[in-house]
Design an enzyme around this catalytic site. Structure first.
Site: not given
Ligand code: NAP
Length: 260
Positions: A152, A156
């Protein structure tokens, strides 16, 4: 003529709130959703209650052909896209030692490749219009890193690099590209955390609470508006604190304690 905003992954959470907040400002709204389910009806009702147009377009952002199709649907219906919000996102949290290649790839495919796919299909229309706003949902963990979220955080951080680079490519066409980096926001994404962990997180935040979808949507409303016409290539944290620090206890990330 009203401006048009396309919001990906807007069936719930932050995306749903962005749709409602921009509708309040008079934008005609196109929401993308992935699965055929009842979730989209409340979004439709709330947006239409603001007396603006509403369109729901189905498609998985990680599949290029599907994004091609739904962007085309929006253009056929509205004739323009003034604001794109790349909001669709997922987590598959676990330590790298336990992470399957598929967990890594799926998160990158939805969060980062999905942002590329939709932007790639929208940008020709903005280039032609010589105007546009692209706002993508990053995360504070894309800046600070976070144990249990290598996939994740990488996705990002990728969105941040994508945003800064694209901002330079399209500035001459008056297309402004920014990212918002939320901290811990109350949605189904963070509902999975245990209550005591959520309380610890709230205590560790200087503003002493988790954020709300409205907190994030209000910053996006600003970035979509004329009030932000001299801001591009930026990442704005919406995290109730003033530093790139993720709360920690005994050197363990609090969210990580949820699954070890
Ligand atoms: P959420 O409540 O889990 O909602 C995510 C939305 O994305 C859902 O509507 C979901 O649709 C959609 N989606 C997921 N995969 C998709 C795909 N492949 N194609 C199209 N839509 C897809 O999450 P949220 O908390 O609102 O998060 C929204 C964004 O903010 C995400 O990018 C997230 O990473 C970011 N963010 C959230 C937080 C937080 O604390 N909540 C913090 C930092 C950043 P389905 O119903 O079909 O799954």
């Amino acid at each position: 003529m009203s401006k048009v905003a396309l919001i990906t992954g807007a069936s719930r959470g932050i995306g749903k709130q962005i749709a409602i907040t921009l509708a309040e400002k008079g934008y005609d709204i196109a929401v993308n959703y992935r699965d055929e389910n009842e979730d989209i009806k409340p979004v439709e009702e709330e947006v239409k209650a603001k007396n603006v147009k509403f369109l729901a377009v189905k498609g998985d952002v990680s599949v290029f052909e599907e994004t091609e199709k739904f962007v085309k649907d929006v253009i056929e219906n509205y004739g323009r896209i003034d604001v794109l919000i790349n909001n669709a996102g997922i987590t598959r949290d676990t330590l790298l030692m336990r992470m399957k290649k598929e967990d890594f790839e799926t998160v990158i495919d939805v969060n980062l490749v999905g942002t590329f796919n939709v932007t790639k299909n929208v940008i020709p229309y903005m280039m032609k219009a010589r105007s546009g706003r692209i706002i993508s949902l990053a995360s504070v963990v894309g800046i600070a890193g976070n144990a249990g979220q290598t996939n994740y955080s990488a996705s990002k951080a990728g969105i941040i690099g994508f945003t800064k680079s694209l901002a330079k490519e399209v500035a001459s066409r008056n297309i402004l590209v920014n990212a918002v980096a939320p901290g811990f926001i109350k949605t189904s994404m963070t509902d999975v955390l245990k209550d005591e962990i959520k309380e610890e997180i709230a205590k560790s935040i200087p503003l002493k609470r988790m954020g709300t979808a409205e907190d994030v949507a209000n910053v996006i409303k600003f970035l979509a508006s004329e009030d932000s016409s001299y801001i591009t290539g930026q990442v704005i944290n919406v995290d109730g604190r003033n530093a790139y620090v993720i709360c920690s206890k005994d050197n363990q990330h609090l969210a990580l304690l949820n699954f070890i």
